[in-house]
Design a protein around this motif. Structure first.
Motif, PDB file in Angstrom:
ATOM      1  N   ALA A 188       0.864  -1.185   0.000  1.00  0.00           N
ATOM      2  CA  ALA A 188       0.000   0.000   0.000  1.00  0.00           C
ATOM      3  C   ALA A 188       0.891   1.222   0.000  1.00  0.00           C
ATOM      4  O   ALA A 188       1.845   1.299   0.782  1.00  0.00           O
ATOM      5  N   THR A 237      -5.480   6.411   0.647  1.00  0.00           N
ATOM      6  CA  THR A 237      -6.509   7.150   1.384  1.00  0.00           C
ATOM      7  C   THR A 237      -7.861   6.514   1.104  1.00  0.00           C
ATOM      8  O   THR A 237      -8.046   5.868   0.080  1.00  0.00           O
ATOM      9  N   ARG A 238      -8.751   6.687   2.060  1.00  0.00           N
ATOM     10  CA  ARG A 238     -10.126   6.221   1.851  1.00  0.00           C
ATOM     11  C   ARG A 238     -11.048   7.225   2.513  1.00  0.00           C
ATOM     12  O   ARG A 238     -10.943   7.500   3.714  1.00  0.00           O
ATOM     13  N   LEU A 275      -9.026   6.952   6.120  1.00  0.00           N
ATOM     14  CA  LEU A 275      -7.577   6.742   5.997  1.00  0.00           C
ATOM     15  C   LEU A 275      -7.013   7.964   5.284  1.00  0.00           C
ATOM     16  O   LEU A 275      -7.563   8.401   4.276  1.00  0.00           O
ATOM     17  N   VAL A 319      -1.796   6.018   3.991  1.00  0.00           N
ATOM     18  CA  VAL A 319      -1.128   4.935   4.703  1.00  0.00           C
ATOM     19  C   VAL A 319      -0.241   4.172   3.733  1.00  0.00           C
ATOM     20  O   VAL A 319      -0.675   3.796   2.644  1.00  0.00           O
ATOM     21  N   VAL A 348      -1.924  -4.786  13.706  1.00  0.00           N
ATOM     22  CA  VAL A 348      -2.364  -3.413  13.510  1.00  0.00           C
ATOM     23  C   VAL A 348      -3.169  -3.043  14.749  1.00  0.00           C
ATOM     24  O   VAL A 348      -4.182  -3.673  15.051  1.00  0.00           O
ATOM     25  N   LYS A 353      -8.370   1.346  11.546  1.00  0.00           N
ATOM     26  CA  LYS A 353      -7.747   0.038  11.353  1.00  0.00           C
ATOM     27  C   LYS A 353      -8.678  -0.952  10.637  1.00  0.00           C
ATOM     28  O   LYS A 353      -8.224  -1.766   9.824  1.00  0.00           O
ATOM     29  N   THR A 370     -10.994  -0.048   8.408  1.00  0.00           N
ATOM     30  CA  THR A 370     -10.978   0.390   7.012  1.00  0.00           C
ATOM     31  C   THR A 370      -9.726  -0.138   6.316  1.00  0.00           C
ATOM     32  O   THR A 370      -9.784  -0.633   5.183  1.00  0.00           O
ATOM     33  N   LEU A 371      -8.604  -0.061   7.020  1.00  0.00           N
ATOM     34  CA  LEU A 371      -7.349  -0.552   6.446  1.00  0.00           C
ATOM     35  C   LEU A 371      -7.452  -2.042   6.154  1.00  0.00           C
ATOM     36  O   LEU A 371      -7.044  -2.514   5.085  1.00  0.00           O
ATOM     37  N   LEU A 425      -6.882  -3.876   2.643  1.00  0.00           N
ATOM     38  CA  LEU A 425      -5.829  -4.882   2.455  1.00  0.00           C
ATOM     39  C   LEU A 425      -6.430  -6.206   1.970  1.00  0.00           C
ATOM     40  O   LEU A 425      -5.775  -6.966   1.258  1.00  0.00           O
ATOM     41  N   PRO A 459      -9.348   1.790  -2.534  1.00  0.00           N
ATOM     42  CA  PRO A 459      -8.913   3.064  -1.962  1.00  0.00           C
ATOM     43  C   PRO A 459      -9.450   4.251  -2.770  1.00  0.00           C
ATOM     44  O   PRO A 459      -9.700   4.132  -3.961  1.00  0.00           O
ATOM     45  N   MET A 487      -2.248   2.794  14.780  1.00  0.00           N
ATOM     46  CA  MET A 487      -2.983   3.755  13.955  1.00  0.00           C
ATOM     47  C   MET A 487      -3.753   4.715  14.835  1.00  0.00           C
ATOM     48  O   MET A 487      -4.258   4.358  15.902  1.00  0.00           O
TER      49      MET A 487
END
Lengths: 233, 394
Positions: A8, A12-13, A25, A28, A40, A48, A50-51, A55, A61, A217
């Protein structure tokens, strides 16, 4: 597979809620290499979850680039993304997400259905994995006949059945008491020893401490280790 | 996902909510059953009427006073036996012309009575129409010429009055006047809703005397050849027109009767099927509704399936097949129910029913189509669900 499982870069999100932009986000950068064991950590609302969705290829994203299994997620269609999830990622959820009225064996075999594997082979592979997570004697039980720890082990077997390179676990011990939680963690670690990369999303620092790597995070950014401009961790 | 797998998943989902599935199916079951049963009854009635009209004999020309068109008032007959002689000359053969003067009369033999249809006829009737005798003999030309009080009984009347005894030679009274039985007809059954076994044939002259009239109700002619039947009809109508300048006459053939009846019954069957089709449509709306509920209920399952690699079309297919399975199962049950109902109606009521393969195929095709049409929207909705949102749903 060549190269890291997930890369990544400046991801951003931003969610649009009733016309208001909510950034979840905010840039990241993260690499999950083959054989990684990464935790995480963050409070609720830190981004976290959202990440993890990003992933795992469940979401795309808003900005930045995200490469999963060598493929750029932003350029993939919904069916291609589904295939990527099937082949590269295995999910373990806090609330197990097993299908009710479905045996442990058929729950584990579910991802193979969408890969087009024949019934006989699906059942054989599912049985082998249930054996692997110590539930060989429970293959024909339904979720409501299993304890929480057993259900989570079924879910782990399901995540592994396609032979993924990364296992994404979102608070895998969150619904379990400490003894069963410990058993689940040991199971995950033994899988890691077999070569599967594990990304553990948790707010429990004890759980996080067992990982080989830890990122923290807050407010949609990685705050620890501190970001280095242009750097990649 | 393989299709066989998708069918299995759909079947499992229906089994999981057995009562709801059955109730949803019921709408389709009733709709399909109604279509099958009503089309069967319409078709059966049409076939029966066609058989009966054809069973009257071929090349028949029926002459009645008045115009034969929808909405016209039946005219009082002004025809008499003299007209019959005139028509016979046009036809060129008296044995091809039959007449009737009909009336409902009480018939008595000893202590038994029955109400039957008295038909004053010529001796030509069995030749013009298809009538065969069971016993005795039919009226003769001499009987007609002299107005002799002799009668030929329909099978039903004979049984009513005499039971198992032989009625030949016995006395009966018709409207209080004595007649002697000289023959009985073979059993014929119903024809166009009229019980043909309830007829009593007497010489037209005797009937006219009994009824106090010199009129006859109508004429029937068996045309010598099929090609000239319309021409002959026109000639007869023209001849009668000259003799009765104030009255219109019509000559109709079996084909014309069949055509008119067929059209009416076709429209009726169509209307019935359309009404039944509407109930099928309502059943389809029910299926759509339940599928939407099902998608909402199983949002978490959809999220999970997507997370492990289900494509939007895999999910869509799963729900579409569920809807199609509901309606086709309902369709098959409905067909069975419809066939059962049609057979029951056929067996227990005078209404005939004939199951046609096209109506079964149509009902099945329509129910499957209803499943697809009404399943598409819920299926698309399921397929498009965002997996992140779906997984979060409680």
């Amino acid at each position: 597979m060549t190269g890291p499982a997930i890369v990544a870069t400046g991801v951003t999100r931003t969610y649009e809620l009733d016309g208001v932009s909510v950034p979840a986000l905010r840039g990241v950068s993260l690499t999950v290499a083959d054989g990684d064991y990464l935790a995480v950590v963050g409070t609720s609302g830190s981004g976290k979850s959202t990440l993890m969705h990003l992933l795992g290829g469940l979401d795309r994203p808003t900005g930045g680039t995200l490469v999963i299994g060598g493929r750029d997620v932003t350029s993939l269609s919904a069916p291609e993304l589904a295939r990527l999830r099937n082949e590269v990622i295995g999910f373990v959820f806090q609330s197990f997400h097993l299908l009710p009225r479905t045996t442990a064996r058929d729950n584990v075999a579910l991802p193979l259905v969408y890969r087009g594997v024949g019934r006989r082979e699906r059942r054989a592979r599912a049985a082998a994995l249930l054996e692997r997570v110590g539930l060989g004697h429970r293959i024909d039980h339904r979720p409501n006949q299993l304890s929480g720890g057993e259900q989570q082990r079924v879910a782990i077997a399901r995540a592994l059945v396609t032979g993924p390179s990364v296992l994404l676990a979102d608070e895998p011990t969150g619904n379990l008491d400490s003894a069963t939680g410990e058993a689940v963690l040991s199971l995950l670690e033994s899988l890691h020893a077999d070569g599967v990369a594990i990304v553990l999303v948790t707010h429990d620092s004890e759980v996080a401490a067992r990982a080989h790597r830890r990122i923290v995070m807050r407010d949609g950014l990685i705050v620890d280790p501190a970001p280095t401009p242009g750097g990649d961790r | 996902m393989r299709l066989a797998e998708a069918w299995r998943v759909a079947l499992d989902a229906l089994r999981a909510n057995r009562l709801r599935s059955i109730l949803t199916m019921l709408g389709v079951v009733i709709g399909v059953a109604a279509v099958v049963a009503l089309v069967a009854i319409g078709t059966g009635t049409k076939q029966q009427i066609e058989q009966q009209v054809e069973g009257l004999g071929s090349n028949l020309l029926i002459v009645v006073p008045g115009r034969l068109e929808a909405g016209s008032v039946p005219s009082v007959s002004t025809l008499s036996l003299d007209d019959v002689d005139a028509v016979s000359r046009v036809v060129g053969d008296r044995s091809r012309v039959a007449v009737t003067v009909a009336s409902g009369e009480t018939v008595r033999a000893g202590s038994r009575t029955t109400f039957s249809s008295l038909q004053g006829v010529l001796e030509t009737t069995p030749t013009v129409f298809v009538r065969t005798l069971d016993r005795g003999s039919y009226l003769t030309r001499a009987d007609v010429g002299t107005g002799r009080r002799v009668a030929v009984l329909g099978a039903g009347v004979a049984t009513q009055l005499f039971g198992d005894r032989d009625p030949i030679g016995r006395q009966i009274t018709i409207g209080g006047v004595r007649f002697r039985v000289i023959g009985t007809f073979e059993r014929l059954g119903q024809s166009l809703g009229v019980d043909r076994d309830n007829e009593v044939h007497v010489p037209v002259t005797a009937a006219q005397r009994l009824l106090g009239t010199d009129r006859i109700d109508g004429l029937a002619i068996r045309a010598p050849d099929r090609e000239r039947i319309d021409e002959l009809g026109a000639d007869i109508v023209a001849t009668l027109g000259e003799r009765h300048p104030d009255t219109d006459f019509s000559a109709v053939t079996q084909e014309q009767i069949l055509g008119v009846l067929g059209d009416i019954l076709g429209v009726l069957t169509g209307v019935l099927a359309a009404i039944a089709g509407i109930s099928l449509l309502v059943g389809g709306v029910g299926v759509s509704n339940i599928m939407l509920v099902s998608v909402r209920e199983r949002t978490r399952e959809i999220g999970l399936r997507k997370a492990v690699g289900a494509r939007p079309r895999d999910i869509g297919l799963q729900f579409l097949l569920e809807a199609v399975l509901l309606t086709t199962l309902g369709g098959v049950l409905g067909m069975a129910l419809g066939i059962g109902a049609a057979l029951l109606v056929d067996r227990l009521t005078p209404v005939p029913a004939a199951i046609t393969w096209w109506s079964l195929a149509l009902a099945f095709g329509v129910s499957a189509t209803v499943g697809i049409v009404f399943g598409v929207v819920p299926a698309q909705r399921a397929g498009r669900l965002d997996p992140v949102v779906a997984l979060r749903t409680e």
